[in-house]
Each structure stands twice: as structure tokens, then as C-alpha cells.
Enzyme design. Structure first.
Site, short mmCIF file in Angstrom:
data_model
loop_
_atom_site.label_atom_id
_atom_site.label_comp_id
_atom_site.label_asym_id
_atom_site.label_seq_id
_atom_site.Cartn_x
_atom_site.Cartn_y
_atom_site.Cartn_z
N GLU A 435 0.03 -1.07 7.19
CA GLU A 435 0.47 -1.62 5.91
C GLU A 435 -0.22 -2.96 5.68
OE1 GLU A 435 4.71 -1.76 5.29
OE2 GLU A 435 4.57 -3.55 4.03
N GLU A 440 3.73 -10.82 -1.40
CA GLU A 440 5.18 -10.66 -1.40
C GLU A 440 5.80 -12.01 -1.75
OE1 GLU A 440 6.97 -7.53 1.55
OE2 GLU A 440 5.58 -8.80 2.66
#
Length: 547
Positions: A435, A440
Site C-alpha cells: 500500500e 492522508e
């Protein structure tokens, strides 16, 4: 509106009742309705609308049979039953009215009405669906697009149980061609060209083949020509809420689920999306909502929105090979994106508290930006809704520079992300698939941007993560980027690198990944949700990939 009033009266004879009760069981008086009358109003505007208002002494309910092959309309005393005849022409129709009294005793009358009907369908709907008069329009499955076929809970308005990937289903379904045509004089024709067999839902097979034993969830290709019509009529009617329903008489739209009437979810010149309800036949079960997407024969959905540029990469990450500019208003381009729906497993593995939908209130492209909105609302057991989209099987790639220009939501508990996941995640489960988190942000730590790598040995709370403070991320657009090569992965904001990780052979960053954009709520990283949170949006101006 003017009406022709037809008044009928009949002193009807009670029907003989048979009883299996014991002689000494109190039952009460059995009273058949008397003086059964009916006022029948036939609209004189050629619409086919008919209203029946029955009256009778001692009647508890009335059953109105407008057609012998249809279930009755059941009403109580003082109520009116409404029906619309949609067969174009001049003809006579029998209506049967049964009044039921105490103990099940009944009285009935039968009357004939004269009808003169020319069915008129909204001209915009008709043009989009059937083209020009006497020419017709041919539709096929949008089989190359994720979500062209799906099934969900009727209580929601999207396919939350299953959504098909491109060309996932049996070819016998994709061979079908649906043809809608009309003559401009009230004759509306539906034809279906099927190559010998039609795709039939497994719980419907015994409806036609009662001696067969289909496997559970194993839909089959069967010849339905002895049972249903492949050349028939169609009608589109609007209800009082403005919902348009497409009905194909004694037929179906390519996949047999038991539905012959379909809500038109959306209809444009280039796409037809319908929703049909199924009550499983054998074995019986909970009602299901089936979603079908068709495009004109030779078409492939919305034109000009695919992100692939056709340019081969140079290997230096300086050639634009894919771009999503979000310049076509409406839902995200289906040639680029598909949806993740629902709550996933344990809140998508992170104890998140939102329910992902494809509703325009949660996700829409407007004025050149994609807007993903998290909202405080109770839906399907969750207290928040939002959206999550991915390019999986539409655009997967190895190595490159990804740039996303975005403005972030605000509010405690919000957790927006633009990230990438290994394309083999279904067989090489996370974290083995890898990932790459490009951006974020959590509203409980406003203006702190995080980038991370997840892989075996370093994942979840132990991921390789770096943060950077970027003032005003919820007020202004910033460019979040990752430069991914065979040797290293570098993250930057507005062209300023702040996080670089050397790639080793033990890391799973040497194969295809795909893009994801979403706004989560709460969870292990998002934290507590502000009880006063109402809604906030992630806005993305563009996402571009260079190779």
C-alpha cells in the site's frame, strides 16, 4: 379533465360458502353485501385512466379486477381504485368488482367499458430510449464497465451486494440486443435479439423448468422463448413522485430475474440504467433489486472521459500517460472509476464508522472538481455516509509519478486519503500486496499531512510514515505527489519532497497498483468523530500519472 360517468347498480346474489368449522364453534352472522353499485369514470383524454368507486351495504372490502390476468386492486368502503390501460386502440374492457362482507360472504358485478387510448410517452424519454419514429434504437450491455450489472437491498438505491467487473458474466447475456421502436401513432414495440439462450437467475429456473435442480447461486443460460415474448410492446409511465417505470409486456431486459417492469434510474442518449425488483421464485427469499446498464450498440458509455492518453512512457516519469481532469459533470467517469460500497469487513479493516455509497450527495463531479462528501446521517445501520472510488481493472500501473491537486475536508473524525493498493490484493492479501499512501489527513490533527508505505513487517500502526505540516489544507488546493521508481519512493507536497524510502527486493512495490480516493470517518487513524460534525468534502481538481 372531463369524464364520462357510467353508473351501474345490481342487487347481487350472495356466493355460497363452504365451512370446515365445528358446528359448535361461534362464528357470527355471515352477511353478504347487498346493493352493490359502482361509479366508473373513464377519462376522455385518450390517456386510458379509469377510476372505480364501489359502494355496497355490509361490505368490508372491495376487490377490483381491471384485467383478468392482473391481481385485484383492494380498497375499503368509500375509497376509489385507479388504473391506467396502456394498450393503444379502441376496444371494450371488462371490469369485475367483488364486495366481501362478514364471514367471507361476497357479491359481485361485472361491467364493460369502452376505451379509446393513445398512449403518449414523454418525448425526451422516447427520443433517448427509441430514437426517431419508425427507426428504433438498439441497446447492448455496457459490459466493459465495472458496475454494468449488480444486485442490492431494495431498501437502498445502489448495488450493495454485488457489482460485476467488466465482462465478468456469461457471454450468453452479453450477446443480447434490446430494440425499442415506435411509429408516432401510439404503437411502442420492444424486441430482444437473443442467441438461443438467455441468462436466468438460479432462483427463477424452476418457474420454467420445475423438474430441474439448479445449483445455489449458479445462474444458467436457458431458452425462454416458449415462455416469454421476445417481440412485444413497451410502456413508460410516471408515478405521482415523478419516477419513470419501463415495462416490457410479458418480457424482460436480457437477464431474467422475474422482473418485467423496471425503474429508470437514469436515461440519456448514451446510457440506460434500470432497476428491477425480484421476489425469488424457488427457493423463495428476500426481495432483491437488480441493476442493469446498457449503451447504444457500438457505444461504450460516456464519451471522452477515459483517462488514458495513449502516450507511451519514457521511463523517466515525465510523459503524461493517464489523467483524470474531472471535467464532465455527473458521476465519476465509469471508464476510470468503480465504487467500493458498504462498510467492508470491520469498517474496512480500520473500525471506520461510515457507509460508502454512490449517491450524488456523497460523490459527484461538478464545476471541474470531484467532490466526495462525508455526511452525518443514519443509513443502513451507520451514522455517517461517504464514498470511495478506485481505478482497479480500469487503470493499473507499475512505477510512475502521481500528482493530485486537492482541498481537504475538515472536522474531527474526518480521514481523507488519496492512495494506492497492489492490484493482486484479492489473492495476495494486505499487507502482502503493498500500500502506498500519497496523502492522508485527519481532522483531529488539522493541517498535518501523512504519507506511508505498508508491507509485511511494516503495516498498520507500524507503517513507514512521515508527516508534514501544511497550513490551510482545508482552505486551499495543494498538489500531493509520489515519485515511484524501481529504487525508491518519494513523497512531496507542492513540489517539495519530504519523505523518501529506499525500495528493497523484500518489498512488494515492483508490480501493478491502482488508485483510490475516499473520505473515511473515525476508525483507528481518524479517531473520535466530533458529535457536532455535519458534513465536509474532499475536492480533487485532477489526478495525473506520468511514466
Amino acid at each position: 379533465m372531463n369524464y364520462k360517468n357510467l353508473i351501474f347498480a345490481l342487487l347481487a346474489l350472495p356466493l355460497i360458502l363452504l365451512s370446515c368449522q365445528d358446528d359448535d364453534t361461534p362464528f357470527g352472522a355471515v352477511v353478504a353485501p347487498t346493493n352493490l353499485e359502482a361509479t366508473i369514470d373513464v377519462a376522455d383524454d385518450l390517456s386510458g385512466n379509469v377510476a372505480v368507486t364501489p359502494t355496497a351495504e355490509y361490505a368490508l372490502t372491495f376487490h377490483i379486477y381491471f384485467k383478468p390476468d392482473l391481481d385485484p386492486v383492494v380498497i375499503g368502503p368509500g375509497e376509489t381504485a385507479n388504473f391506467r390501460y396502456t394498450d393503444t386502440g379502441v376496444y371494450t374492457q371488462d371490469i369485475v368488482i367483488i364486495a366481501y362482507g362478514r364471514g367471507g360472504a361476497a357479491s359481485s358485478i361485472s361491467r364493460s367499458i369502452d376505451l379509446d387510448v393513445i398512449l403518449m410517452i414523454d418525448p425526451v424519454i422516447l427520443q433517448n430510449l427509441a430514437g426517431a419514429p419508425n427507426q428504433g434504437k438498439r441497446w447492448v450491455w455496457d459490459s466493459g464497465t465495472t458496475g454494468h450489472f449488480g444486485v442490492g437491498d431494495p431498501a437502498v438505491d445502489f448495488a450493495n451486494y454485488f457489482s460485476a467487473t467488466p465482462n465478468q458474466l456469461n457471454p450468453c447475456m452479453y450477446d443480447d440486443v434490446l430494440i425499442f421502436s415506435y411509429d408516432g401513432m401510439g404503437d411502442y414495440r420492444f424486441q430482444m435479439e437473443a442467441n438461443e439462450a438467455s441468462f436466468v437467475n438460479w432462483a427463477e429456473i424452476k418457474r420454467f423448468f420445475p423438474n430441474d435442480n439448479p445449483g445455489q447461486y449458479n445462474d444458467e443460460c436457458r431458452d425462454l422463448s416458449p415462455f416469454v415474448s421476445f417481440d412485444t410492446s413497451f410502456v413508460v409511465l410516471d408515478d405521482s413522485n415523478g419516477v419513470s417505470t419501463l415495462t416490457v409486456q410479458n418480457s424482460f431486459l436480457s437477464y431474467w430475474s422475474g422482473a418485467s417492469s423496471y425503474e429508470i434510474v437514469s436515461l440519456t442518449e448514451d446510457q440506460l440504467v434500470v432497476r428491477g425488483l425480484q421476489d425469488p421464485f424457488d427457493p423463495p427469499g428476500a426481495q432483491l433489486a437488480w441493476y442493469h446498464t446498457f449503451v447504444p450498440e457500438g457505444g461504450s458509455g460516456p464519451v471522452g472521459c477515459a483517462g488514458t492518453t495513449g502516450n507511451p512512457g519514457s521511463g523517466a516519469n515525465d510523459v503524461l500517460v493517464w489523467a483524470e481532469e474531472f471535467d464532465v459533470d455527473g458521476p465519476p467517469c465509469s471508464e476510470n472509476w468503480s465504487y467500493d460500497l458498504g462498510t467492508g469487513n470491520n469498517g474496512w479493516g480500520n473500525e471506520e464508522v461510515q457507509y460508502y455509497t454512490d449517491d450524488p450527495s456523497n460523490i459527484i463531479v461538478e464545476n471541474g472538481v470531484l467532490r466526495i462528501t462525508a455526511k452525518s446521517e443514519f443509513f443502513a445501520g451507520s451514522n455517517y455516509t461517504s464514498a470511495r472510488i478506485k481505478t482497479n481493472q480500469n487503470f493499473d500501473f507499475t512505477y510512475g509519478r502521481v500528482e493530485a491537486r486537492a482541498k481537504l475536508p475538515t472536522g474531527g473524525g474526518t480521514w481523507p486519503a488519496i492512495w494506492m493498493l497492489g492490484s493482486d490484493y484479492q489473492t495476495n492479501t494486505w499487507p502482502a500486496c503493498g500500500e502506498i499512501d500519497i496523502m492522508e489527513h485527519v481532522g483531529n490533527n488539522q493541517d498535518e499531512i501523512f504519507s506511508s508505505l505498508h508491507y509485511p513487517g511494516n503495516f498498520g500502526g507500524n507503517a513507514v510514515t512521515q508527516g508534514i505540516n501544511v497550513p490551510g489544507v482545508s482552505d486551499e488546493f495543494h498538489i500531493y505527489a509520489v515519485e515511484w521508481t524501481e529504487d525508491q519512493i518519494t513523497f512531496s507536497v507542492d513540489g517539495n519532497p519530504y519523505h523518501t524510502v529506499a525500495v528493497t527486493q523484500l518489498m512488494p512495490f515492483d508490480s501493478d497498483f491502482f488508485l483510490i480516493a475516499n473520505v473515511a470517518m473515525g476508525g483507528q487513524f481518524g479517531g473520535n468523530v466530533d458529535p457536532n460534525f455535519d458534513s465536509s468534502s474532499l475536492e480533487i481538481d485532477y489526478i495525473r500519472v506520468y511514466q
